[in-house]
Design an enzyme around this catalytic site. Structure first.
Site, PDB file in Angstrom:
ATOM      1  N   HIS A 242       0.862  -1.185   0.000  1.00 40.77           N
ATOM      2  CA  HIS A 242       0.000   0.000   0.000  1.00 40.77           C
ATOM      3  C   HIS A 242       0.904   1.242   0.000  1.00 40.77           C
ATOM      4  O   HIS A 242       2.137   1.120  -0.087  1.00 40.77           O
ATOM      5  CB  HIS A 242      -0.962  -0.035   1.192  1.00 40.77           C
ATOM      6  CG  HIS A 242      -0.295  -0.288   2.521  1.00 40.77           C
ATOM      7  ND1 HIS A 242       0.651   0.556   3.050  1.00 40.77           N
ATOM      8  CD2 HIS A 242      -0.412  -1.319   3.406  1.00 40.77           C
ATOM      9  CE1 HIS A 242       1.062   0.084   4.220  1.00 40.77           C
ATOM     10  NE2 HIS A 242       0.443  -1.068   4.448  1.00 40.77           N
TER      11      HIS A 242
ATOM     12  N   GLN B  36       6.819 -15.316  12.259  1.00 44.77           N
ATOM     13  CA  GLN B  36       6.366 -14.213  13.094  1.00 44.77           C
ATOM     14  C   GLN B  36       4.865 -14.250  13.380  1.00 44.77           C
ATOM     15  O   GLN B  36       4.354 -13.354  14.031  1.00 44.77           O
ATOM     16  CB  GLN B  36       6.797 -12.869  12.499  1.00 44.77           C
ATOM     17  CG  GLN B  36       6.055 -12.430  11.260  1.00 44.77           C
ATOM     18  CD  GLN B  36       6.702 -11.185  10.657  1.00 44.77           C
ATOM     19  OE1 GLN B  36       7.799 -11.228  10.111  1.00 44.77           O
ATOM     20  NE2 GLN B  36       6.036 -10.046  10.766  1.00 44.77           N
TER      21      GLN B  36
ATOM     22  N   SER C  97      -1.818  -3.511   5.905  1.00 41.92           N
ATOM     23  CA  SER C  97      -2.379  -4.551   5.034  1.00 41.92           C
ATOM     24  C   SER C  97      -3.585  -5.212   5.681  1.00 41.92           C
ATOM     25  O   SER C  97      -4.405  -5.823   5.005  1.00 41.92           O
ATOM     26  CB  SER C  97      -1.313  -5.604   4.718  1.00 41.92           C
ATOM     27  OG  SER C  97      -0.177  -4.972   4.168  1.00 41.92           O
TER      28      SER C  97
ATOM     29  N   HIS D  30       4.083   1.310   2.100  1.00 39.21           N
ATOM     30  CA  HIS D  30       5.259   0.655   1.507  1.00 39.21           C
ATOM     31  C   HIS D  30       5.877   1.533   0.414  1.00 39.21           C
ATOM     32  O   HIS D  30       7.103   1.624   0.296  1.00 39.21           O
ATOM     33  CB  HIS D  30       4.858  -0.696   0.897  1.00 39.21           C
ATOM     34  CG  HIS D  30       4.301  -1.674   1.874  1.00 39.21           C
ATOM     35  ND1 HIS D  30       2.967  -2.019   1.892  1.00 39.21           N
ATOM     36  CD2 HIS D  30       4.881  -2.381   2.871  1.00 39.21           C
ATOM     37  CE1 HIS D  30       2.755  -2.922   2.854  1.00 39.21           C
ATOM     38  NE2 HIS D  30       3.901  -3.143   3.471  1.00 39.21           N
TER      39      HIS D  30
END
Lengths: 276, 276
Positions: free
Chosen positions: A34, A61, A186, A37
């Site tokens: 998006h 993660q 995100s 970034h």
């Protein structure tokens, strides 16, 4: 733009870049790109000769019951975005090349890695460091770019770089917001329209706290009360005021303080923060 | 030769070397240098333009009750040896600059790091990797040199480099022995004259095993019996025959096997081995 999946191929490119003394900027991502970034890529382009973006939805993660399977994967759109943004190499490795059997393990700092996000997502920061360290080594980046939205992540990565003397500069970049103020993520796409409207209270609360600080209110307890007051209608996971070592503080100090807010809306944990 | 203690000063030198595209060979040591170390330096000089030797008695790789305090420190002699050997930078950092509070932690592989030496020295290989990773990052060495005498250490360091994609080549160098065959070690000086004479049985046993293999005996059980037979008069800690992933094997395979022998003489653990 080169789209590279295999580590060996990436290494050949890196050797070539290094032999020609070209500076490398790395933007590590999990894809679903998006404007946040894109702002990292733009900053990287200002400061480096070659830009590598990595896309890797890092299994290590994500905890059990988290959204690893559901996490948005939008590779073709991401490729178009990177191409348009002037990225030189898009690196999209496979997990089985990145992680080996019975490997060396990296543990986040026992204190700063196990509070706040770390307390709620066991092993999360270990997983973040596992992938970031590998990407930094693989790309031999001169600079790597991370958003300030994931404030604790940024601070822990900076700590890893200091602790292990990694030859890279970590650059923290401003939070990018949509037109209504919600910090881009995100995971925002998980929200319904009603959920989105509720989520707008998060940046509003931070804005309120920020205005109070500008007005001279430095007492963290009062600031937290003010923030929580304006968040009464949504589920706040935590609202913490800390220094850059992530220690709780009682009083705001300019350029050393950080207000961390996490709220849960429609089961989605939304992070936002204010660097003072 | 520059003798450098401060990390910041080392970094300036490294930046200068890198800006001039000079290759760097690193020989990490704990000091008390002997001909084994000198052979590493010589090998490094053949392959690199600039040579860095580090001397750091790494507290993290010594367990409780081990010989950290007693470990020989012979800095002035070491400086002379490095100077004579043509070392460019001798790096002798302080522990409080190398290790920070609440740091990122490195754990050796749970399997290969916890058998053999790792089973007897809890946390030893974690400590080894903690320092080696920092030194590799600090020096940005192209190649780093380790003796094959510490075989398990060498294999685990090579594994770290593979796992984390470190941009360095780890070079394992042959064991150097004294005129009577004892593998050189800084700890040999702990031995009395009588202890030294006893210790010579260690290389003799390995020589016997090696001759048997040359003669066609590939059965590891038989080879171990032969070795232990010839070591009856000393305290053997272990005699193991493994592959290069440190798995026990039943039959010797050329270029893939390793015979590890540790014996204890006068309270001193002496390591030796044979790469087949």
């Amino acid at each position: 733009m080169q789209v590279i999946q295999k580590i060996e191929e990436l290494r050949q490119h890196i050797t070539h870049l290094k032999d020609n003394s070209l500076s490398i900027g790395l933007v590590p991502t999990m894809g679903a790109l998006h404007n946040g970034h894109i702002s990292l890529i733009q900053k990287a382009k200002e400061e480096n000769q070659k830009i590598i973006v990595s896309i890797f939805v890092n299994p290590k993660q994500f905890g059990k019951g988290e959204d690893f399977e559901r996490y948005p994967r939008t590779l073709q759109t991401d490729i178009d975005i990177c191409q348009k943004a002037g990225v030189d190499i898009l690196f999209t490795p496979d997990a089985d090349e990145i992680y080996h059997n019975d490997p060396i393990k990296i543990l986040a700092p026992s204190k700063s890695g196990n509070i706040l996000e770390g307390a709620r997502r066991k092993g999360h920061f270990d997983g973040v460091l596992e992938i970031v360290l590998r990407l930094l080594n693989l790309t031999q980046a001169n600079r790597a770019y991370f958003g300030k939205k994931d404030a604790q992540q940024l601070l822990i990565i900076q700590q890893m770089v200091r602790n292990l003397f990694l030859p890279v500069k970590i650059v923290g970049c401003p939070i990018i917001r949509d037109s209504k103020g919600l910090a881009l993520s995100s995971r925002n796409r998980y929200l319904s329209k009603a959920g989105y409207e509720q989520a707008l209270q998060i940046p509003l609360a931070l804005e309120t706290i920020g205005r109070k600080i500008m007005g001279g209110e430095y007492c963290c307890e009062s600031l937290k009360q003010i923030g929580l007051e304006s968040l009464r209608q949504i589920e706040v996971d935590y609202l913490a005021i800390v220094d850059h070592q992530l220690n709780d503080i009682k009083e705001i100090k300019k350029n050393e303080s950080l207000i961390l807010l996490v709220a849960k809306i429609e089961g989605v944990r939304l992070l936002d923060n204010l660097w003072i």
